[in-house]
Design a protein around this motif. Structure first.
Motif, PDB file in Angstrom:
ATOM      1  N   ASN A  67       0.832  -1.199   0.000  1.00 29.77           N
ATOM      2  CA  ASN A  67       0.000   0.000   0.000  1.00 29.77           C
ATOM      3  C   ASN A  67       0.872   1.257   0.000  1.00 29.77           C
ATOM      4  OD1 ASN A  67      -2.152  -1.701   0.179  1.00 29.77           O
ATOM      5  ND2 ASN A  67      -2.790  -1.075   2.223  1.00 29.77           N
ATOM      6  N   VAL A  68       0.217   2.400  -0.215  1.00 26.99           N
ATOM      7  CA  VAL A  68       0.945   3.660  -0.230  1.00 26.99           C
ATOM      8  C   VAL A  68       1.532   3.979   1.145  1.00 26.99           C
ATOM      9  CG1 VAL A  68      -1.061   5.111   0.331  1.00 26.99           C
ATOM     10  CG2 VAL A  68       0.809   6.061  -1.053  1.00 26.99           C
ATOM     11  N   ASP A  69       1.018   3.365   2.206  1.00 26.03           N
ATOM     12  CA  ASP A  69       1.581   3.583   3.546  1.00 26.03           C
ATOM     13  C   ASP A  69       2.674   2.566   3.866  1.00 26.03           C
ATOM     14  OD1 ASP A  69       0.150   1.273   3.969  1.00 26.03           O
ATOM     15  OD2 ASP A  69      -0.778   1.936   5.835  1.00 26.03           O
ATOM     16  N   ARG A  70       3.176   1.840   2.847  1.00 26.61           N
ATOM     17  CA  ARG A  70       4.283   0.889   2.948  1.00 26.61           C
ATOM     18  C   ARG A  70       3.897  -0.443   3.592  1.00 26.61           C
ATOM     19  NH1 ARG A  70       6.892   2.456   6.737  1.00 26.61           N
ATOM     20  NH2 ARG A  70       5.594   4.233   7.362  1.00 26.61           N
ATOM     21  N   THR A  71       2.622  -0.710   3.744  1.00 25.75           N
ATOM     22  CA  THR A  71       2.205  -1.985   4.329  1.00 25.75           C
ATOM     23  C   THR A  71       2.261  -3.080   3.267  1.00 25.75           C
ATOM     24  OG1 THR A  71       0.746  -0.882   5.897  1.00 25.75           O
ATOM     25  CG2 THR A  71       0.368  -3.227   5.515  1.00 25.75           C
ATOM     26  N   VAL A  72       3.066  -4.097   3.543  1.00 31.14           N
ATOM     27  CA  VAL A  72       3.201  -5.225   2.626  1.00 31.14           C
ATOM     28  C   VAL A  72       2.138  -6.264   2.988  1.00 31.14           C
ATOM     29  CG1 VAL A  72       4.753  -7.010   1.745  1.00 31.14           C
ATOM     30  CG2 VAL A  72       5.684  -4.801   2.498  1.00 31.14           C
ATOM     31  N   HIS A  73       1.343  -6.656   2.008  1.00 32.77           N
ATOM     32  CA  HIS A  73       0.300  -7.658   2.201  1.00 32.77           C
ATOM     33  C   HIS A  73       0.602  -8.883   1.348  1.00 32.77           C
ATOM     34  CE1 HIS A  73      -2.516  -4.946   4.303  1.00 32.77           C
ATOM     35  NE2 HIS A  73      -2.072  -4.014   3.480  1.00 32.77           N
ATOM     36  N   LEU A  74       0.165 -10.020   1.835  1.00 37.08           N
ATOM     37  CA  LEU A  74       0.283 -11.261   1.076  1.00 37.08           C
ATOM     38  C   LEU A  74      -1.077 -11.623   0.498  1.00 37.08           C
ATOM     39  CD1 LEU A  74       1.893 -13.746   0.159  1.00 37.08           C
ATOM     40  CD2 LEU A  74       1.267 -14.836   2.334  1.00 37.08           C
ATOM     41  N   ALA A 144       0.773 -11.695  10.344  1.00 39.35           N
ATOM     42  CA  ALA A 144       0.469 -10.336  10.804  1.00 39.35           C
ATOM     43  C   ALA A 144      -0.672  -9.698  10.030  1.00 39.35           C
ATOM     44  CB  ALA A 144       1.722  -9.462  10.696  1.00 39.35           C
ATOM     45  N   GLY A 145      -0.936 -10.189   8.826  1.00 44.10           N
ATOM     46  CA  GLY A 145      -1.963  -9.587   7.986  1.00 44.10           C
ATOM     47  C   GLY A 145      -1.498  -8.337   7.270  1.00 44.10           C
ATOM     48  N   GLY A 146      -0.234  -7.980   7.412  1.00 47.02           N
ATOM     49  CA  GLY A 146       0.327  -6.794   6.791  1.00 47.02           C
ATOM     50  C   GLY A 146       1.394  -6.177   7.676  1.00 47.02           C
ATOM     51  N   ILE A 147       2.538  -5.837   7.089  1.00 52.14           N
ATOM     52  CA  ILE A 147       3.666  -5.274   7.838  1.00 52.14           C
ATOM     53  C   ILE A 147       4.238  -4.100   7.048  1.00 52.14           C
ATOM     54  CG2 ILE A 147       5.986  -5.703   8.742  1.00 52.14           C
ATOM     55  CD1 ILE A 147       5.208  -8.660   8.975  1.00 52.14           C
ATOM     56  N   GLN A 148       4.551  -3.008   7.751  1.00 47.70           N
ATOM     57  CA  GLN A 148       5.110  -1.825   7.104  1.00 47.70           C
ATOM     58  C   GLN A 148       6.637  -1.913   7.041  1.00 47.70           C
ATOM     59  OE1 GLN A 148       2.815   0.824   9.847  1.00 47.70           O
ATOM     60  NE2 GLN A 148       2.511   2.074   8.013  1.00 47.70           N
ATOM     61  N   TRP A 149       7.195  -1.800   5.837  1.00 49.11           N
ATOM     62  CA  TRP A 149       8.652  -1.718   5.722  1.00 49.11           C
ATOM     63  C   TRP A 149       9.103  -0.320   6.150  1.00 49.11           C
ATOM     64  CZ3 TRP A 149      10.290   2.180   2.676  1.00 49.11           C
ATOM     65  CH2 TRP A 149       9.541   2.562   1.560  1.00 49.11           C
ATOM     66  N   PRO A 150      10.359  -0.136   6.525  1.00 54.12           N
ATOM     67  CA  PRO A 150      11.403  -1.159   6.632  1.00 54.12           C
ATOM     68  C   PRO A 150      11.228  -2.052   7.864  1.00 54.12           C
ATOM     69  CG  PRO A 150      12.249   0.981   7.331  1.00 54.12           C
ATOM     70  CD  PRO A 150      10.874   1.229   6.783  1.00 54.12           C
ATOM     71  N   TRP A 151      11.533  -3.342   7.667  1.00 55.76           N
ATOM     72  CA  TRP A 151      11.507  -4.337   8.738  1.00 55.76           C
ATOM     73  C   TRP A 151      12.932  -4.860   8.857  1.00 55.76           C
ATOM     74  CZ3 TRP A 151       7.185  -7.455  10.954  1.00 55.76           C
ATOM     75  CH2 TRP A 151       7.622  -8.520  11.736  1.00 55.76           C
ATOM     76  N   THR A 152      13.622  -4.459   9.903  1.00 54.57           N
ATOM     77  CA  THR A 152      15.029  -4.813  10.080  1.00 54.57           C
ATOM     78  C   THR A 152      15.259  -5.238  11.513  1.00 54.57           C
ATOM     79  OG1 THR A 152      15.643  -2.566  10.733  1.00 54.57           O
ATOM     80  CG2 THR A 152      15.657  -3.041   8.376  1.00 54.57           C
ATOM     81  N   GLY A 153      16.528  -5.548  11.845  1.00 52.50           N
ATOM     82  CA  GLY A 153      16.861  -5.873  13.221  1.00 52.50           C
ATOM     83  C   GLY A 153      16.586  -4.702  14.152  1.00 52.50           C
ATOM     84  N   ALA A 154      16.735  -3.469  13.637  1.00 52.50           N
ATOM     85  CA  ALA A 154      16.466  -2.283  14.442  1.00 52.50           C
ATOM     86  C   ALA A 154      14.979  -1.984  14.552  1.00 52.50           C
ATOM     87  CB  ALA A 154      17.193  -1.081  13.840  1.00 52.50           C
ATOM     88  N   ALA A 155      14.184  -2.576  13.672  1.00 51.37           N
ATOM     89  CA  ALA A 155      12.724  -2.383  13.701  1.00 51.37           C
ATOM     90  C   ALA A 155      12.052  -3.733  13.513  1.00 51.37           C
ATOM     91  CB  ALA A 155      12.294  -1.409  12.601  1.00 51.37           C
ATOM     92  N   THR A 159       7.987  -0.603  10.629  1.00 56.57           N
ATOM     93  CA  THR A 159       8.151   0.807  10.948  1.00 56.57           C
ATOM     94  C   THR A 159       6.873   1.557  10.603  1.00 56.57           C
ATOM     95  OG1 THR A 159      10.502   0.637  10.390  1.00 56.57           O
ATOM     96  CG2 THR A 159       9.572   2.845  10.562  1.00 56.57           C
ATOM     97  N   GLU A 160       6.197   2.076  11.634  1.00 60.48           N
ATOM     98  CA  GLU A 160       4.928   2.769  11.396  1.00 60.48           C
ATOM     99  C   GLU A 160       5.144   4.111  10.722  1.00 60.48           C
ATOM    100  OE1 GLU A 160       0.937   4.281  13.817  1.00 60.48           O
ATOM    101  OE2 GLU A 160       2.637   3.439  14.905  1.00 60.48           O
ATOM    102  N   ARG A 161       6.178   4.846  11.126  1.00 64.60           N
ATOM    103  CA  ARG A 161       6.387   6.191  10.581  1.00 64.60           C
ATOM    104  C   ARG A 161       7.846   6.354  10.181  1.00 64.60           C
ATOM    105  NH1 ARG A 161       3.352  10.620  10.793  1.00 64.60           N
ATOM    106  NH2 ARG A 161       1.944   9.637  12.298  1.00 64.60           N
ATOM    107  N   ILE A 162       8.063   6.858   8.972  1.00 64.49           N
ATOM    108  CA  ILE A 162       9.422   7.148   8.515  1.00 64.49           C
ATOM    109  C   ILE A 162       9.596   8.662   8.403  1.00 64.49           C
ATOM    110  CG2 ILE A 162       9.735   4.954   7.336  1.00 64.49           C
ATOM    111  CD1 ILE A 162       9.048   6.321   4.711  1.00 64.49           C
TER     112      ILE A 162
END
Length: 274
Positions: A67-74, A144-155, A159-162
């Motif tokens: 999505n435009v808010d960076r949420t990755v869906h399967l 999760a039903g959807g996850i916002q990138w970036p998804w890293t060891g630090a997050a 990441t909800e807000r960039i």
């Protein structure tokens, strides 16, 4: 594989979404380019194509979309596609392998055969980039039903807000492209971009107002209005709004060509239920 604009929407059809439609149609129908269209429906763009590849639609294939808010869906396949239709990944992989290229070990390129393998290849290329997928997997996105990138060891939860620090990836030494003219599409040069001294700031651009190259095309009947009005509707090709026009008086008109999946026939003068 990632998806572009929904093929069911005219936003995914260049002969309908571009502002200067006469120019776009002239380019697509000319001899200067070989046009290949991958679509699940017969559209005005497929009529201009040299090759049409039948594509599976959203319930007929597996893959991810963002999505435009960076949420990755399967998106997981529910039914088999009809006829010879295939998913995006299958089409792209087949096309890429037709030249017969291989890596140094003799394995075909690209090396992946499934959407999940393609996702893993993209993930391996993303660490350290703004859109870092390195912590994602099909299983995690499914659960999760959807996850916002970036998804890293630090997050580890996404990441909800960039850009919360107010610093953007707009420094000239960081950019990989420098924008373009919104009216003509001409790319901006690195020299012109550096002269603006953006350096980490966000900017907004807007084109100058100009008259429509084409007049509005009226909707001919209630059937046409019903089949074309949606969250992104229009009374003229290429000019879309969030609010569809009021339907015309009940009526119908005859036609000749058929759009198989929709069960309606369309031509330049109108439509009729099939």
């Amino acid at each position: 594989m990632e998806r572009g604009p929904d093929r069911d929407s005219p936003l995914g059809r260049p002969d309908r979404r571009e502002r200067d439609l006469a120019r776009i149609r002239r380019i697509l129908s000319g001899d200067q380019c070989f046009v290949v269209v991958s679509d699940g429906y017969r559209t005005e763009t497929t009529e201009l194509a040299d090759v049409v590849l039948p594509a599976a639609l959203w319930a007929e294939k597996t893959g991810t979309y963002t999505n435009v808010d960076r949420t990755v869906h399967l998106q997981e396949q529910a039914v088999e596609p009809p006829g010879r239709a295939r998913g995006d990944q299958a089409i792209f992989t087949e096309y890429a392998r037709r030249p017969g290229l291989s890596d140094e070990d003799g394995r075909p390129l690209p090396p992946w055969d499934t959407p999940e393998e393609a996702f893993e290849a993209w993930k391996a290329a993303s660490p350290g980039r703004p859109c870092d997928y390195s912590g994602l997997s099909y299983q995690k996105v499914h659960e999760a039903g959807g996850i916002q990138w970036p998804w890293t060891g630090a997050a580890p939860q996404g990441t909800e807000r960039i850009y919360a620090d107010g610093v953007f990836h707009t420094d000239a030494d960081t950019c990989e492209s420098f924008g373009h003219d919104l009216a003509t599409g001409a790319p901006a040069s690195p020299v012109a971009y550096r002269a603006r001294h953006i350096e980490g700031r966000a900017t907004l651009k807007a084109p100058k107002d100009s008259p429509r190259p084409e007049p509005a095309r009226p909707v001919c009947c209630a059937t046409c209005w019903t089949s074309t009005s949606s969250a992104t509707s229009s009374t003229s090709p290429g000019h879309w709004s969030l609010r569809p026009p009021a339907p015309p008086a009940t009526g119908s008109c005859s036609t000749s060509s058929t759009t198989a999946r929709h069960g309606r026939r369309h031509n330049s003068t109108g439509c009729a239920s099939a």
